[in-house]
Design an enzyme around this catalytic site. Structure first.
Site, PDB file in Angstrom:
ATOM      1  N   HIS A  85       6.931  -0.226   1.464  1.00  0.00           N
ATOM      2  CA  HIS A  85       7.233   0.584   2.656  1.00  0.00           C
ATOM      3  C   HIS A  85       6.038   0.674   3.602  1.00  0.00           C
ATOM      4  O   HIS A  85       6.204   1.021   4.770  1.00  0.00           O
ATOM      5  CB  HIS A  85       7.816   1.956   2.284  1.00  0.00           C
ATOM      6  CG  HIS A  85       6.856   3.021   1.840  1.00  0.00           C
ATOM      7  ND1 HIS A  85       6.641   3.340   0.518  1.00  0.00           N
ATOM      8  CD2 HIS A  85       6.080   3.876   2.539  1.00  0.00           C
ATOM      9  CE1 HIS A  85       5.779   4.330   0.434  1.00  0.00           C
ATOM     10  NE2 HIS A  85       5.421   4.686   1.647  1.00  0.00           N
ATOM     11  N   ASP A 222       8.149  -0.868  -5.257  1.00  0.00           N
ATOM     12  CA  ASP A 222       7.609  -0.617  -3.911  1.00  0.00           C
ATOM     13  C   ASP A 222       6.219  -1.242  -3.707  1.00  0.00           C
ATOM     14  O   ASP A 222       5.217  -0.552  -3.607  1.00  0.00           O
ATOM     15  CB  ASP A 222       7.563   0.901  -3.685  1.00  0.00           C
ATOM     16  CG  ASP A 222       7.477   1.266  -2.212  1.00  0.00           C
ATOM     17  OD1 ASP A 222       7.164   0.379  -1.400  1.00  0.00           O
ATOM     18  OD2 ASP A 222       7.708   2.444  -1.877  1.00  0.00           O
ATOM     19  N   SER A 591       0.273   6.575  -0.155  1.00  0.00           N
ATOM     20  CA  SER A 591       1.123   5.443  -0.485  1.00  0.00           C
ATOM     21  C   SER A 591       0.295   4.181  -0.532  1.00  0.00           C
ATOM     22  O   SER A 591      -0.496   3.920   0.376  1.00  0.00           O
ATOM     23  CB  SER A 591       2.243   5.296   0.529  1.00  0.00           C
ATOM     24  OG  SER A 591       3.293   6.125   0.163  1.00  0.00           O
TER      25      SER A 591
HETATM   26  N1  ARG Z   1       8.926   9.221   0.180  1.00  0.00           N
HETATM   27  C1  ARG Z   1       7.948   8.195   0.299  1.00  0.00           C
HETATM   28  C2  ARG Z   1       6.871   8.609   1.327  1.00  0.00           C
HETATM   29  O1  ARG Z   1       6.878   9.713   1.788  1.00  0.00           O
HETATM   30  C3  ARG Z   1       8.537   6.871   0.612  1.00  0.00           C
HETATM   31  C4  ARG Z   1       9.072   6.715   1.990  1.00  0.00           C
HETATM   32  C5  ARG Z   1       9.652   5.382   2.340  1.00  0.00           C
HETATM   33  N2  ARG Z   1      10.915   5.140   1.693  1.00  0.00           N
HETATM   34  C6  ARG Z   1      12.129   5.566   2.179  1.00  0.00           C
HETATM   35  N3  ARG Z   1      13.181   5.359   1.445  1.00  0.00           N
HETATM   36  N4  ARG Z   1      12.280   6.172   3.326  1.00  0.00           N
HETATM   37  O2  ARG Z   1       6.392   7.934   2.157  1.00  0.00           O
HETATM   38  N1  ASP Z   2       5.435   8.322   0.174  1.00  0.00           N
HETATM   39  C1  ASP Z   2       4.224   8.924   0.690  1.00  0.00           C
HETATM   40  C2  ASP Z   2       3.423   7.946   1.555  1.00  0.00           C
HETATM   41  O1  ASP Z   2       3.985   7.099   2.196  1.00  0.00           O
HETATM   42  C3  ASP Z   2       3.398   9.499  -0.417  1.00  0.00           C
HETATM   43  C4  ASP Z   2       3.744  10.938  -0.686  1.00  0.00           C
HETATM   44  O2  ASP Z   2       4.105  11.666   0.248  1.00  0.00           O
HETATM   45  O3  ASP Z   2       3.614  11.335  -1.845  1.00  0.00           O
HETATM   46  O4  ASP Z   2       2.233   8.076   1.731  1.00  0.00           O
END
Ligand code: ARG
Ligand code: ASP
Length: 656
Positions: A85, A222, A591
């Site tokens: 991502h 990921d 991330s």
């Molecule tokens: N929750 C994770 C973060 O905050 C992954 C975000 C990207 N993935 C998604 N399905 N939107 O960045």
């Molecule tokens: N998914 C988040 C990021 O893209 C990480 C988190 O919020 O724990 O940095």
């Protein structure tokens, strides 16, 4: 003897609460203050192994990737891992109908096939140091906050210019820590030729999609792989076919020994933003106003997008990235709101504030919590209006265009935008007092008799009408809303500077870490499952079997590539680990961060947190806050079995 016992007992009292929780994001340059605790919990290396300016250390193998992710070096030829991502937008830019790398994945067969990404940079930290004295030089206590800020900016700019004179990609930044009680200089070297080496198909790299986002059990592969290139002198250079793979001072060795519950882990990366020391009123506003209102607005917006995305594959492709970014915070806020309530964060903070005030009586810290409470009472209505602008009218692409912003026509589907216009204009009008709206809005509302559909028809039929509305809203936002928010936020920060210092004096035995601000940090903890609700316990490791169990060709998020089904059918891969949980304190920006074991070897790549623990940006509960990492063994498995790119292993180093 007795006195020594008392001293020992006191010391225990002071350190015992620290030993319990794995809370904290620590500055690498000050890690010597934590190293004993880390070692007591299993870490086998020294502070110098984590951060050193005299010799290569692990910090030399970590980068800020792009503008908001982390990456780690895994070979002496500049090979880098980050999340899928984090690489997503670059993979998307290289994708077309003929080569859909998002859908099918991408694997460069040789270095010559690696794809350049103009605009993508990575930053290595050269050093960080406390420069408070330099930044506050010339400060007098009778200065106003504006004067102090001007002084800080002047001194910081001068320092940055001095450092950046060196050239060769050197960039400097001066960051305020603890609300400006301390200033740190960060010196980076920025590389700007970063090429795409490999990425799995999205059905692996984004497996589970929005359904599984922020959730456990998780099975997302990921990751994506890049390579940093440099000029012949190993220094940063613009893209050129003559550039050569960058040779890092240090890269990470990969451990395939695997993880089990209780194992020490640490995360080295760039967390973006936390607010751990704020007043109960700040939390109350988030929990009772901001989160619920923004969630409701986004539920409506996502519902509209989804309706059209479900009807057409073309629209799904156009909106998948927008949908993902709207849904990401939407889902996080839901977990955050629940977590704040469940942990009774507001009453717990109120109780703390009462004790603080009692302690502060007669000192320069007296009445601070009350002053903050009053400031929030003043700020909240205007801040709420500010958030409404951002979540409603500014979420309409037609209005964005009217403001002169670029909206990619390739990814624009007007029926979605029209429906969002009506829903968001209605919400904006209903929620906010007329004093927060421009006169033009009030006149037009009158003209259309409050009929937003009629107004929408006019705006979408006539660009002048769209522009007039956009300009009026934008002007009101920029001239009436934002400056007031800024002014009050500045007054609040000023109080926090004292309140922060007061909290440190109030609890001299507590170790304080600065709030996250996208600077390099170390968080440490251990592999551990958790209990999300009564009678449920989540184990900390997921496996390929779980992917096969979720696999469903009819559900977009769970439709795995056929090759994965075939591999599984060959047998022997049931217990192939995929993701794992640990107690490291992380946030957005972490991330792509390397997750390391007690020997400092790479065991995983951080990519998310569990939903029940997302309030960790405000308060960390060791019972329930968990970071989610990709097990590095799944990454190796996908490279080999799906990407057939096992040649990449030749340049990696394996620890065991
Ligand atoms: N929750 C994770 C973060 O905050 C992954 C975000 C990207 N993935 C998604 N399905 N939107 O960045
Ligand atoms: N998914 C988040 C990021 O893209 C990480 C988190 O919020 O724990 O940095």
């Amino acid at each position: 003897m007795k006195r020594r016992l008392v001293a020992a007992a006191l010391l225990l009292c002071m350190t015992a609460p620290l030993l319990k929780a794995d809370e904290g994001m620590w500055l690498p340059a000050l890690i010597s203050q934590r190293i004993e605790d880390m070692q007591a919990k299993g870490f086998k290396l020294s502070a110098e192994d984590i951060y050193s300016v005299n010799q290569a250390s692990l910090k030399d193998a970590v980068v800020l990737f792009g503008s908001g992710c982390t990456g780690e070096l895994v070979s002496d030829q500049g090979l880098l891992f980050t999340n899928h991502h984090c690489g997503y937008s670059y993979i998307q830019k290289h994708s077309s109908v003929e080569h859909d790398y998002l859908k099918d994945g991408f694997w460069a067969l040789s270095q010559a096939d690696e794809l350049p990404n103009p605009g993508l940079t990575v930053r290595f930290l050269e050093r960080m140091e406390d420069v408070t004295a330099i930044i506050l030089k010339g400060y007098k206590s009778k200065m106003t906050e504006d004067q102090r800020q001007a002084l800080v900016k002047k001194n910081a700019d001068k320092l940055k210019a001095q450092v950046e004179k060196e050239g060769n990609g050197i960039k400097a930044s001066v960051e305020a820590l603890y609300y400006g009680n301390q200033y740190f200089l960060f010196v980076f070297r920025e590389y700007r030729d970063v090429r795409l080496v490999g990425a799995p198909p999205s059905s692996i790299g984004k497996f589970g999609g929005e359904t599984d986002n922020w959730m456990w059990p998780r099975h997302t592969g990921d990751f994506s792989i890049f390579r940093i290139y440099a000029g012949p002198d190993n220094l940063p250079a613009d893209y050129s076919a003559d550039n050569v793979p960058y040779q890092p001072k240090r890269f990470m060795k990969i451990s395939t020994a695997g993880v089990k519950e209780g194992d020490f882990t640490f995360v080295y990366g760039c967390p973006g933003s936390t607010q751990e020391y704020v007043h109960s009123e700040a939390v109350r506003y988030i929990q009772d106003v901001s989160d619920p209102e923004k969630i409701a607005l986004r539920t409506t917006r996502l519902g509209i997008m989804k309706k059209y995305m479900d009807q057409s594959q073309a629209v799904r492709i156009q909106y998948s990235s927008k949908y993902a970014s709207v849904a990401n915070a939407w889902k996080k806020w839901q977990g955050e709101e629940k977590g704040l309530r469940k942990n009774r964060v507001v009453p717990v903070k109120q109780d703390y504030e009462a004790r603080f005030e009692e302690w502060a009586r007669g000192t320069r810290y007296a009445w601070l919590t009350e002053m903050l409470s009053n400031l929030y009472a003043q700020r909240n209505p205007i801040y709420r209006a500010y958030e409404y602008y951002n979540e409603t009218v500014r979420a309409v692409e037609k209005i964005q265009k009217g403001m002169g912003r670029y909206v990619n026509p390739k990814d624009y589907y007007q029926p979605i935008d029209e429906e969002i216009f009506v829903a968001m204009m209605e919400a904006f009008d209903k929620a906010l007092d007329d004093q927060y709206k421009p006169a033009y809005f009030l006149e037009k509302r009158e003209e259309y008799n409050g009929d937003m559909v009629a107004w929408k028809n006019a705006v979408f039929a006539n660009d002048d009408e769209a522009k007039a509305l956009a300009v009026a809203l934008d002007k009101h936002y920029a001239q009436e809303i934002v400056p007031k928010v800024k002014e009050l936020s500045q007054a609040i920060t000023l109080r926090y500077r004292d309140y922060m210092q007061g909290q440190m004096e109030f609890e001299p035995g507590k170790a304080f870490y600065p709030d996250a601000n996208l600077t390099l940090r170390v968080a440490y903890g251990h592999v551990e499952g958790y209990s999300p609700a009564d009678a449920i316990y989540y184990r900390p490791v997921s496996t390929l079997k779980g992917i096969i169990d979720k696999d469903n060709p009819d559900i977009f998020d769970y439709n795995i590539p056929q090759v994965l089904r075939d591999i599984y059918a060959r047998g022997g891969f049931e217990s192939q680990p995929v993701c794992f949980l640990a107690t490291n304190h992380t946030t957005g920006g972490n991330s792509g961060s390397p997750v390391l074991n007690a020997d400092g070897n790479l065991i995983g790549i951080n990519f998310d947190r569990v939903w029940e623990g997302t309030m960790s940006d405000l308060v960390f509960d060791p019972e329930i806050c968990r970071n989610i990492s990709l097990d590095v063994r799944y990454l190796l498995f996908i490279i080999k079995e799906v990407g057939h790119a096992g040649y990449l292993f030749d340049e990696m180093e394996f620890a065991d």
